[in-house]
Write a protein that holds these residues in place. Structure first.
Motif, PDB file in Angstrom:
ATOM      1  N   MET A 171     -71.019 -35.906   4.138  1.00  0.00           N
ATOM      2  CA  MET A 171     -70.570 -37.251   3.765  1.00  0.00           C
ATOM      3  C   MET A 171     -70.451 -38.177   4.977  1.00  0.00           C
ATOM      4  SD  MET A 171     -70.278 -37.424   0.504  1.00  0.00           S
ATOM      5  CE  MET A 171     -69.340 -38.916   0.345  1.00  0.00           C
ATOM      6  N   GLY A 172     -70.665 -37.633   6.188  1.00  0.00           N
ATOM      7  CA  GLY A 172     -70.667 -38.457   7.381  1.00  0.00           C
ATOM      8  C   GLY A 172     -69.426 -38.358   8.247  1.00  0.00           C
ATOM      9  N   TYR A 173     -68.487 -37.500   7.888  1.00  0.00           N
ATOM     10  CA  TYR A 173     -67.315 -37.321   8.738  1.00  0.00           C
ATOM     11  C   TYR A 173     -67.735 -36.649  10.041  1.00  0.00           C
ATOM     12  CZ  TYR A 173     -64.056 -38.528   4.995  1.00  0.00           C
ATOM     13  OH  TYR A 173     -63.357 -39.194   4.038  1.00  0.00           O
ATOM     14  N   GLU A 174     -67.077 -37.010  11.124  1.00  0.00           N
ATOM     15  CA  GLU A 174     -67.351 -36.410  12.427  1.00  0.00           C
ATOM     16  C   GLU A 174     -66.233 -35.432  12.783  1.00  0.00           C
ATOM     17  OE1 GLU A 174     -68.002 -39.553  15.206  1.00  0.00           O
ATOM     18  OE2 GLU A 174     -69.695 -40.345  14.082  1.00  0.00           O
ATOM     19  N   ASN A 175     -66.466 -34.622  13.809  1.00  0.00           N
ATOM     20  CA  ASN A 175     -65.488 -33.603  14.209  1.00  0.00           C
ATOM     21  C   ASN A 175     -64.101 -34.194  14.465  1.00  0.00           C
ATOM     22  OD1 ASN A 175     -67.426 -31.609  14.013  1.00  0.00           O
ATOM     23  ND2 ASN A 175     -67.980 -31.730  16.165  1.00  0.00           N
ATOM     24  N   SER A 176     -64.049 -35.363  15.096  1.00  0.00           N
ATOM     25  CA  SER A 176     -62.744 -35.970  15.387  1.00  0.00           C
ATOM     26  C   SER A 176     -61.994 -36.301  14.094  1.00  0.00           C
ATOM     27  CB  SER A 176     -62.918 -37.227  16.243  1.00  0.00           C
ATOM     28  OG  SER A 176     -63.745 -38.164  15.574  1.00  0.00           O
ATOM     29  N   SER A 177     -62.699 -36.722  13.063  1.00  0.00           N
ATOM     30  CA  SER A 177     -62.060 -37.016  11.775  1.00  0.00           C
ATOM     31  C   SER A 177     -61.650 -35.736  11.068  1.00  0.00           C
ATOM     32  CB  SER A 177     -63.006 -37.807  10.878  1.00  0.00           C
ATOM     33  OG  SER A 177     -63.340 -39.033  11.476  1.00  0.00           O
ATOM     34  N   LEU A 178     -62.488 -34.712  11.147  1.00  0.00           N
ATOM     35  CA  LEU A 178     -62.188 -33.438  10.480  1.00  0.00           C
ATOM     36  C   LEU A 178     -60.914 -32.810  11.023  1.00  0.00           C
ATOM     37  CD1 LEU A 178     -65.669 -31.688  10.199  1.00  0.00           C
ATOM     38  CD2 LEU A 178     -64.349 -32.763   8.386  1.00  0.00           C
ATOM     39  N   SER A 179     -60.676 -32.987  12.323  1.00  0.00           N
ATOM     40  CA  SER A 179     -59.498 -32.349  12.930  1.00  0.00           C
ATOM     41  C   SER A 179     -58.190 -32.869  12.331  1.00  0.00           C
ATOM     42  CB  SER A 179     -59.507 -32.525  14.446  1.00  0.00           C
ATOM     43  OG  SER A 179     -59.368 -33.899  14.773  1.00  0.00           O
ATOM     44  N   HIS A 180     -58.215 -34.024  11.700  1.00  0.00           N
ATOM     45  CA  HIS A 180     -57.032 -34.537  11.006  1.00  0.00           C
ATOM     46  C   HIS A 180     -56.721 -33.706   9.761  1.00  0.00           C
ATOM     47  CE1 HIS A 180     -56.609 -38.018  13.553  1.00  0.00           C
ATOM     48  NE2 HIS A 180     -57.863 -38.363  13.332  1.00  0.00           N
ATOM     49  N   PHE A 181     -57.759 -33.132   9.174  1.00  0.00           N
ATOM     50  CA  PHE A 181     -57.601 -32.326   7.966  1.00  0.00           C
ATOM     51  C   PHE A 181     -57.427 -30.846   8.280  1.00  0.00           C
ATOM     52  CE2 PHE A 181     -60.618 -35.760   6.591  1.00  0.00           C
ATOM     53  CZ  PHE A 181     -59.707 -36.471   5.826  1.00  0.00           C
ATOM     54  N   ILE A 182     -58.304 -30.351   9.161  1.00  0.00           N
ATOM     55  CA  ILE A 182     -58.381 -28.918   9.435  1.00  0.00           C
ATOM     56  C   ILE A 182     -58.485 -28.724  10.944  1.00  0.00           C
ATOM     57  CG2 ILE A 182     -59.662 -26.793   8.988  1.00  0.00           C
ATOM     58  CD1 ILE A 182     -60.916 -28.552   6.587  1.00  0.00           C
ATOM     59  N   HIS A 183     -57.537 -28.019  11.505  1.00  0.00           N
ATOM     60  CA  HIS A 183     -57.524 -27.783  12.950  1.00  0.00           C
ATOM     61  C   HIS A 183     -58.785 -27.029  13.373  1.00  0.00           C
ATOM     62  CE1 HIS A 183     -55.853 -27.324  16.896  1.00  0.00           C
ATOM     63  NE2 HIS A 183     -56.017 -26.011  16.846  1.00  0.00           N
ATOM     64  N   ASP A 184     -59.447 -27.494  14.418  1.00  0.00           N
ATOM     65  CA  ASP A 184     -60.637 -26.874  15.006  1.00  0.00           C
ATOM     66  C   ASP A 184     -61.855 -26.853  14.083  1.00  0.00           C
ATOM     67  OD1 ASP A 184     -59.361 -26.422  17.406  1.00  0.00           O
ATOM     68  OD2 ASP A 184     -58.700 -24.397  16.847  1.00  0.00           O
ATOM     69  N   ALA A 185     -61.891 -27.690  13.048  1.00  0.00           N
ATOM     70  CA  ALA A 185     -63.072 -27.747  12.180  1.00  0.00           C
ATOM     71  C   ALA A 185     -64.212 -28.420  12.927  1.00  0.00           C
ATOM     72  CB  ALA A 185     -62.749 -28.509  10.904  1.00  0.00           C
ATOM     73  N   GLN A 186     -65.411 -27.892  12.781  1.00  0.00           N
ATOM     74  CA  GLN A 186     -66.594 -28.415  13.449  1.00  0.00           C
ATOM     75  C   GLN A 186     -67.733 -28.555  12.453  1.00  0.00           C
ATOM     76  OE1 GLN A 186     -67.153 -28.943  17.001  1.00  0.00           O
ATOM     77  NE2 GLN A 186     -64.919 -28.879  17.095  1.00  0.00           N
ATOM     78  N   CYS A 187     -68.456 -29.656  12.553  1.00  0.00           N
ATOM     79  CA  CYS A 187     -69.667 -29.822  11.748  1.00  0.00           C
ATOM     80  C   CYS A 187     -70.782 -28.990  12.373  1.00  0.00           C
ATOM     81  CB  CYS A 187     -70.096 -31.284  11.716  1.00  0.00           C
ATOM     82  SG  CYS A 187     -69.037 -32.343  10.716  1.00  0.00           S
ATOM     83  N   PRO A 188     -71.691 -28.469  11.559  1.00  0.00           N
ATOM     84  CA  PRO A 188     -72.831 -27.745  12.127  1.00  0.00           C
ATOM     85  C   PRO A 188     -73.703 -28.691  12.960  1.00  0.00           C
ATOM     86  CG  PRO A 188     -72.872 -27.689   9.710  1.00  0.00           C
ATOM     87  CD  PRO A 188     -71.723 -28.522  10.118  1.00  0.00           C
TER      88      PRO A 188
END
Length: 166
Positions: free
Chosen positions: A32-49
């Motif tokens: 959907m276009g979220y970046e790693n910095s945005s994901l970290s707000h939801f899930i700690h240490d989450a990374q996009c492939p």
């Protein structure tokens, strides 16, 4: 258009499920276009492939192809939560203006096989311009006891080429 009416008895014993894990939800957000910095707000240490995933392959119990120009292939995985030895055959009602192939067309589950993946190939067959709206169909896995249906929604996009005279 949806998956249909809910039958509580059938929902208690669905036979097959389209399972999603935390990894699937992360891939969905990345698609959907979220970046790693945005994901970290939801899930700690989450990374996009490294390669951006396509939203078409997120393991949802529905298929939506917003721009079908020629051929699109999507992938899904089902988990057998019914009898360990089950055989499901596919039945397809293609959306208007399309041809749909499912490979494999039969899913065979056994004692050591609980999850199986398959591909759905959707081909635009419309020979004239469409009204640019969505067309609906479905795909159903049946084993004689269970009927596991998912909707297919497709918007056919036709690219018109105009020639100019010199």
């Amino acid at each position: 258009m949806g998956g249909g009416m809910v039958d509580p008895r059938a929902a208690a014993e669905p036979g097959l499920i389209y399972d999603m894990s935390l990894t699937d939800y992360i891939q969905y957000l990345c698609a959907m276009g979220y970046e790693n910095s945005s994901l970290s707000h939801f899930i700690h240490d989450a990374q996009c492939p490294r390669t951006k995933p396509t939203i078409l392959d997120i393991n949802l119990p529905s298929i939506t192809i917003p721009e079908l120009e020629n051929v699109t292939t999507v992938r899904r995985t089902v988990t057998n939560v019914g009898h360990p030895k089950s055989v499901y055959q596919v039945e397809v009602e293609p959306p208007l203006g399309t041809a749909v192939k499912v490979r494999p067309g039969v899913l065979v589950f056994g004692p050591g096989i609980r999850k199986l993946s398959f591909e759905i190939e959707v081909t635009a067959t419309a020979t004239e311009k469409t009204d640019a709206g969505y067309y609906f169909g479905s795909m159903t896995w049946r084993d004689g006891l269970h009927s596991v249906r998912i909707p297919i929604a497709v918007r056919i996009v036709t690219r018109w080429l105009f020639s100019t005279s010199p």
